[in-house]
Enzyme design. Structure first.
Site, short mmCIF file in Angstrom:
data_model
loop_
_atom_site.label_atom_id
_atom_site.label_comp_id
_atom_site.label_asym_id
_atom_site.label_seq_id
_atom_site.Cartn_x
_atom_site.Cartn_y
_atom_site.Cartn_z
N LEU A 69 6.20 0.12 -1.54
CA LEU A 69 6.39 -1.09 -2.33
C LEU A 69 5.51 -1.12 -3.59
O LEU A 69 5.67 -1.98 -4.44
CB LEU A 69 6.09 -2.34 -1.48
CG LEU A 69 7.13 -2.66 -0.41
CD1 LEU A 69 6.59 -3.67 0.59
CD2 LEU A 69 8.43 -3.14 -1.03
N GLU A 129 10.79 -4.26 5.61
CA GLU A 129 9.83 -3.77 6.61
C GLU A 129 10.34 -3.92 8.04
O GLU A 129 9.63 -3.65 8.99
CB GLU A 129 8.49 -4.48 6.44
CG GLU A 129 7.85 -4.27 5.08
CD GLU A 129 7.51 -2.82 4.77
OE1 GLU A 129 7.47 -1.99 5.69
OE2 GLU A 129 7.28 -2.52 3.59
N TYR A 137 0.80 -1.23 0.00
CA TYR A 137 0.00 0.00 0.00
C TYR A 137 0.83 1.28 0.00
O TYR A 137 0.29 2.37 -0.07
CB TYR A 137 -0.93 0.02 1.22
CG TYR A 137 -0.21 -0.14 2.53
CD1 TYR A 137 0.31 0.95 3.20
CD2 TYR A 137 -0.02 -1.40 3.10
CE1 TYR A 137 0.99 0.81 4.39
CE2 TYR A 137 0.67 -1.56 4.29
CZ TYR A 137 1.16 -0.45 4.94
OH TYR A 137 1.84 -0.60 6.11
N GLY A 138 2.15 1.16 0.07
CA GLY A 138 2.99 2.35 0.19
C GLY A 138 4.17 2.33 -0.76
O GLY A 138 4.00 2.28 -1.97
#
Length: 141
Positions: free
Chosen positions: A27, A90, A24-25
């Protein structure tokens, strides 16, 4: 639009055992950590939404799962080797930083259920941070 939601219980036997990730970001395609630049290459399955709140942490976002709002992202099929790389990006492995937590949620996608890996931000990390009301990191600018 495909929607991601948490549901307790095991996946039905018809669900494939492949690995999938919802990003969602940074990546997402075209972003700083574009998953498509990693090896082995992931397989893009399509856009999807997840229930949650998206927060602006400066150079990257954080997702808190749950609630009525929707967060936009992308779903990919990935190999175990790529999953390990994502854990390092992450910072959940080899030594967890405490910023993100690995979660598995089910995604209803094209009429079937996919078990997807999602990296959720620790709730204390978003205190005092601005919420991205659109739910879309790419539209934050």
């Amino acid at each position: 639009m495909n929607t991601l939601r948490s549901r307790p219980g095991a996946l039905p036997m018809t669900t494939q055992p492949d690995r999938h990730v919802f990003v969602y970001g940074t990546l997402r395609r075209g972003e700083a950590n574009d998953i498509n630049r990693l090896q082995p290459a992931p397989l893009y399955l399509g856009p999807a939404r997840i229930s949650g709140a998206l927060y602006d942490l400066g150079p990257y976002p954080g997702l808190v799962l749950g609630g009525a709002d929707q967060v936009q992202g992308e779903v990919y099929a990935i190999a175990p080797e790529l999953e390990r790389q994502l854990d390092v990006i992450e910072e959940v492995a080899p030594v967890p930083s405490g910023e993100y937590v690995r979660r598995h949620v089910e995604l209803e996608f094209d009429g079937r259920l996919l078990r997807c890996l999602v990296y959720e931000i620790a709730a204390q990390r978003v205190q005092g941070r601005a919420r991205i009301r659109t739910g879309d990191w790419l539209r934050r600018r």
